[in-house]
Design an enzyme around this catalytic site. Structure first.
Site, short mmCIF file in Angstrom:
data_model
loop_
_atom_site.label_atom_id
_atom_site.label_comp_id
_atom_site.label_asym_id
_atom_site.label_seq_id
_atom_site.Cartn_x
_atom_site.Cartn_y
_atom_site.Cartn_z
N TYR C 101 33.75 41.70 42.20
CA TYR C 101 33.70 40.27 42.05
C TYR C 101 33.92 39.59 43.47
O TYR C 101 34.99 39.54 44.05
CB TYR C 101 34.72 39.33 41.15
N GLU C 191 27.21 33.93 44.58
CA GLU C 191 27.73 34.62 43.65
C GLU C 191 27.49 35.64 43.09
O GLU C 191 26.24 36.65 43.01
CB GLU C 191 28.30 33.72 42.20
#
Lengths: 386, 290, 386, 290
Positions: C101, C191
């Site tokens: 992530y 993101e």
């Protein structure tokens, strides 16, 4: 590292800064050929890294290729304030409506905003004189490279310098690109004096002065090849090639120290003792025998040097290695006449002194303190002069 | 007392596993400096010299073992990044020994470190030593000892010379700081003078300047107003020609600016003594505390 | 402004961030055709601006074009947490060794270093849950955009998150480019969850979430066309087109105020008086009659609205213009049933009140204070509901 | 007394010749504010409204007429540059009314202004007023008057509402400051509370918050420790849904963070009263000073 005008203009082209068409020549014939290509009027400019070449006759106009060749032959080989002219830049001459000054440089006095930008509507003149006599004619802004050059900086320069409105766009654009050249090119100085507003309304950099931060050379491998060692003195060139921190001076006492401050201080005490330093040579931290030998070799290749003072305070530098280096240098150089006064203190000083004592070399004169060593070196230099 | 550094300072060394880092850290540890950690990216988890834990980041060293000061030995091209990293990790003191950092890198580092209220010593400096307590950097510990004199200098070996001349005559120092010879350094004379002024153990201050810039002139004015202790100055470079760099990137006379004569004159005009040689400087300082 | 995944990936391509080959489709047939071009296995992903679409069945694998067409037909038209799926992204499926992530976002809590970078070796999972249960699994760095993202930030993220060494280069490069996309693209959020380390050692952004700072839209004219108004509610779309600050809610009392704070406060006092606000509509500073008329029009097009409260404290806004706007709106809209409770104070309040009084319109109910007005609007809404 | 602004503050208006700039500067001048200069690049040398000198740069305005505070009305795309310019020109107070400045622009402006020790109010704010003394910004001067209450708010018109409710009941204010509704503003509640705490004329403080961020929570903790005066809080946005921007760029509930309920609770748990409506807030404040 200072660039020649023609090199600086190549850099300018890279950053989109408009400069006159032109090319560098190292012979009158080449200059004539370039003038032919450019057609019409040209200006022939001596390529030296010193100011005031115009007054010294280093810049001349020519209206034909033949004339260009002829003025180039006058300029090439000239000596301008001790700088020999080896190249001329031949450029197309343009019509000039007005001339301005602009520069960006690293300014150590304002560390929070370390880039100083300056502009003046007085172009093409000695800016240091303007600064001294009419300081208000030069606009200044301090720029933090974290923030970068912003529109308000440019406005402050344009309005502050009294640049006429018709030139705002052109000069503003040049200022932006000059700043970019400074920060992207790791310049210590980017100066244009003069920049010209032409009859057609363009703004062009007629001259270009650029100095690059040596520490940033690793980011600009292409610049290394620009360094013109031929412009350097013989000893300086040799020192540069061996990576030594060497500055040539005019005296008779050669000096080697470790560390910039100690070496400068050594020069000073030699001067106080009535001598004249022949050079500054800092062998830096952690120097070994080889560095010492190179340094001694460079200094002694200067015929004026009558004695040599080696002043070492060992920190990282080990005095035993220094002593070995001195002996190696003497061996390599063979016929050395100058006496070498050596003062060793700090790390492994005793070992170093012992090595010298054991060698018992006729040229080596040990000395217990820095002041004594300076006095001794001066005395020996004077003795050999007579 | 001492300033900035003492036996309790918890030092992390950035670049501890490099040859310079290893060599000098060993000397600092031998001197008694409290080296609590090292940092070398990718070597996290190792033990340096079988004793000091190595981390990948300064941040880890701060969190894991409470480092509050960083000593930097990384190569010039990585040094600015190392200073930024230390500043963000929250140490209060950063000492950068590295020589040859591009000026523009420092022009970015300086305002950042400044705005975060961190003391940066250097770059291109020998570091600092509080004799008898701790040594952060490359100053030889064996040439000095504790005493009443504070010393601040732009130079390295020249500083050793003066320290040594004092110590061989029996007078030691509270703290000696080499602020470095680059055009932009984190801490200047004024910053250090201000600290010495407030240190009760420091009875007199020796200031060693050199050509270039106007830090000495500013220091003289500042000292006149703010330092109620004897100051002895020394300035190197009377014989330096204009426009030539004397070793240090910052040691250069530009036009008539930054000459040794002007600097010495600045101190004398403010009523401070100026030694003509390292020896005389040491003698003046000793007189001031005896 | 939030981008859809396929738009965010277009932006990623612009900044050199590796993403799987793929294309967006709005029909099953298109999806099949894209799958044919991509060859082999594909993944078909619902394009909605809401999390958790995987669990909701909005992401499916297909190994043939026919299968791709079939799963696309299942996904298109789905309702995922109130978001209707109008498009699917068809991408080549790759082999995945591990998932990570990473994100950069604007962080108002640390104003000196306002860009927050985060990374975790836990990829492809709900990161908010990881943050809550295993905060140490997420590495964080705060970056000042004046300083920019530097190597030490990247090291802090890589080592702090425990990204395996084999992925350092790929993830580091992605982080650099994501940061660049944020600052050059004026993102509020960039993101990637997950980014994948593939069997061949590459690191690829499998998903992409990007939100752009609306205030910076002027720097990115190309982004305007990405705004998918079709995703908005009917009233929201109308308000957006008219440049109104409108948020749709679920209640029966329509609300217009001037200034964000006063309007929010008006919603709150309506709720305190037992009513339910139907919307937030801030006509901003210096609103004129036209703005007022548009605002009333947008609100009353919502059938659930039973009464309307106009609460104005005139500063720059002039109450007389507001009054005129209300009358104009009533005229334009014709058959208005909802009563409009109006409270005017501040600049030209008396003139405004007089205009309303003179008009004597049956729908207009003047009220002396904000609290009275709220109570009245709630009472009237309840009355009309019964 | 008042904080930050009084009748002696010398104001330069950046963007004075624009329509917004002209309109509000006239109102500020009419209120008695000491507007000494305007700035519009290219219009240097003109007189605005036949009275106020216009300069090309803020720097000139500072040098020529001693401006020490700047009021900014320039469009959003030029506003960050205007703030940087004012900061470099050396004014101590910058008030930026402009709405719609990109967050990243402010993320660059904020650390710079901060590091130079300058007070920036806004952007996207109504400015500040010290009733009866001076008005810098767009707060209507006629709805308030001098008195014992300090007011600080993230909102504009909501602030006017509360000021008006106090003033119509006969209680005025020392200074009212709208700090602005953007995610990154130059001055936060804590900065202002600290100043009100030290202002002898301010007897109580009204704080008007709204959803988004955690500035209200931090302010409550700060006030508990540092402010020895009654504080009445009001928070707008109890009915705001998650994830929707309520007008202000900064007014947004993210997940469970930044709700009005949490903010009100923060104040109450620290022992401060929280008004349920602007009216109640005004009444509580009046009680506190009577």
């Amino acid at each position: 590292m200072d660039l020649f005008e023609y090199q600086a203009k190549d850099l300018f082209r890279k950053y989109g800064i408009p400069v006159p068409d032109g090319k560098v020549a190292s012979s009158p014939k080449q200059a004539g050929a370039i003038a032919t290509k450019l057609g019409g009027n040209v200006v022939v400019k001596a390529q030296v890294q010193v100011g005031g070449r115009g007054k010294a006759g280093g810049i001349k106009l020519a209206s034909t290729p033949a004339e260009a060749e002829s003025v180039a032959s006058q300029i090439l080989g000239m000596d301008i304030k001790g700088h020999k002219v080896r190249r001329v830049l031949v450029e197309r001459a343009g019509d000039i409506k007005s001339e301005f000054y602009a520069s960006f440089l690293l300014d150590r006095s304002e560390k929070n905003r370390a880039v100083l930008g300056m502009a003046s509507a007085r172009g093409g003149v000695d800016i240091e004189e303007v600064a001294a006599t009419e300081p208000e004619a030069i606009a200044r802004v301090s720029v933090s490279p974290l923030v970068g050059l912003r529109p308000y900086h440019i406005r402050a320069l344009l309005f502050g310098a009294g640049i006429p409105a018709e030139a705002h766009k052109g000069v503003g654009s040049l200022l932006e690109k000059m700043y970019e050249a400074l920060v992207s090119g790791d310049g210590a100085l980017v100066e244009v004096n003069p920049m010209a507003l032409t009859g057609s309304g363009d703004v062009v950099a007629l001259d270009a002065k650029v100095s690059i931060d040596d520490n940033a050379a690793f980011r600009h491998p292409d610049l290394e090849k620009l360094l013109d060692v031929s412009a350097l003195d013989k000893q300086e060139r040799a020192a540069k090639e061996r990576g030594l921190n060497y500055v040539k001076l005019d005296g008779t006492v050669g000096i080697i120290g470790n560390g910039a401050g100690l070496t400068m201080s050594t020069l000073d005490v030699v001067a106080q003792a009535g001598g004249t330093p022949a050079n500054f040579l800092d062998i830096g931290g952690g120097a070994n025998a080889e560095t010492m030998a190179s340094g001694i070799g460079v200094i002694l290749s200067d015929r004026k040097v009558k004695s040599l003072l080696v002043n070492i305070f060992g920190g990282i530098t080990r005095c035993d290695l220094v002593a070995q280096g001195i002996l190696e240098a003497l061996q390599q150089l063979g016929d050395v006449k100058a006496p070498i006064v050596v003062r060793l203190d700090g790390t492994n000083a005793e070992e170093g002194r012992k090595i010298l004592q054991d060698a018992n070399h006729p040229n080596i004169v040990p000395s217990p303190t820095m002041l004594d060593a300076a006095a001794e070196a001066v005395k020996l230099a004077k003795k050999r002069r007579h | 007392m001492s300033i900035l550094l003492n036996e309790e300072t918890k030092v992390v060394v950035q670049g501890i596993t490099g040859s310079e880092g290893t060599f000098h850290t060993r000397r600092n540890v031998a001197y008694g400096t409290n080296v609590v950690a090292g940092v070398t990216p990718g070597k996290g988890g190792q033990k340096w010299d079988d004793s000091v834990p190595v981390y990948d980041t300064v941040d880890e060293a701060v969190r894991e073992v409470g480092a509050n000061a960083s000593l930097i030995f990384v190569p010039a091209r990585f040094a600015a990044d190392a200073i930024f990293e230390a500043a963000d990790a929250g140490v209060g003191l950063i000492v950068c020994i590295t020589e040859g950092i591009p000026v523009l890198d420092m022009a970015r580092v300086y305002p950042y470190v400044q705005s975060r209220g961190i003391t940066l010593i250097g770059p291109n400096c020998p570091g600092l030593i509080s004799p008898g307590k701790a040594n952060m950097g490359i100053i030889p510990g064996e040439i000095t000892g504790p005493g009443p004199i504070g010393l601040v200098s732009r130079s390295g070996t020249l500083t050793y010379q003066v320290m040594y001349e004092m110590w061989t005559r029996g007078v030691g120092q509270s703290t000696c700081i080499g602020i470095g010879g680059d055009p932009i350094v984190g801490t200047n004379f004024i910053d250090v003078l201000g600290r010495f002024a407030e240190d009760p153990e420091t009875k007199a201050v020796v200031l060693i300047g050199e050509i270039g810039g106007d830090d000495e002139e500013r220091a003289a004015s500042f000292a006149k107003e703010n330092v109620d202790k004897p100051i002895v100055a020394y300035v190197a470079g009377f014989t330096a020609p204009e426009g030539k760099r004397m070793g240090h990137a910052g040691a250069i006379v530009s036009g008539s600016k930054g000459t040794a004569a002007a600097k010495a004159e600045a101190f004398e005009s403010m009523g401070f003594r100026v030694g003509r040689s390292p020896t005389e400087t040491a003698l003046f300082a000793i007189e001031a505390v005896r």
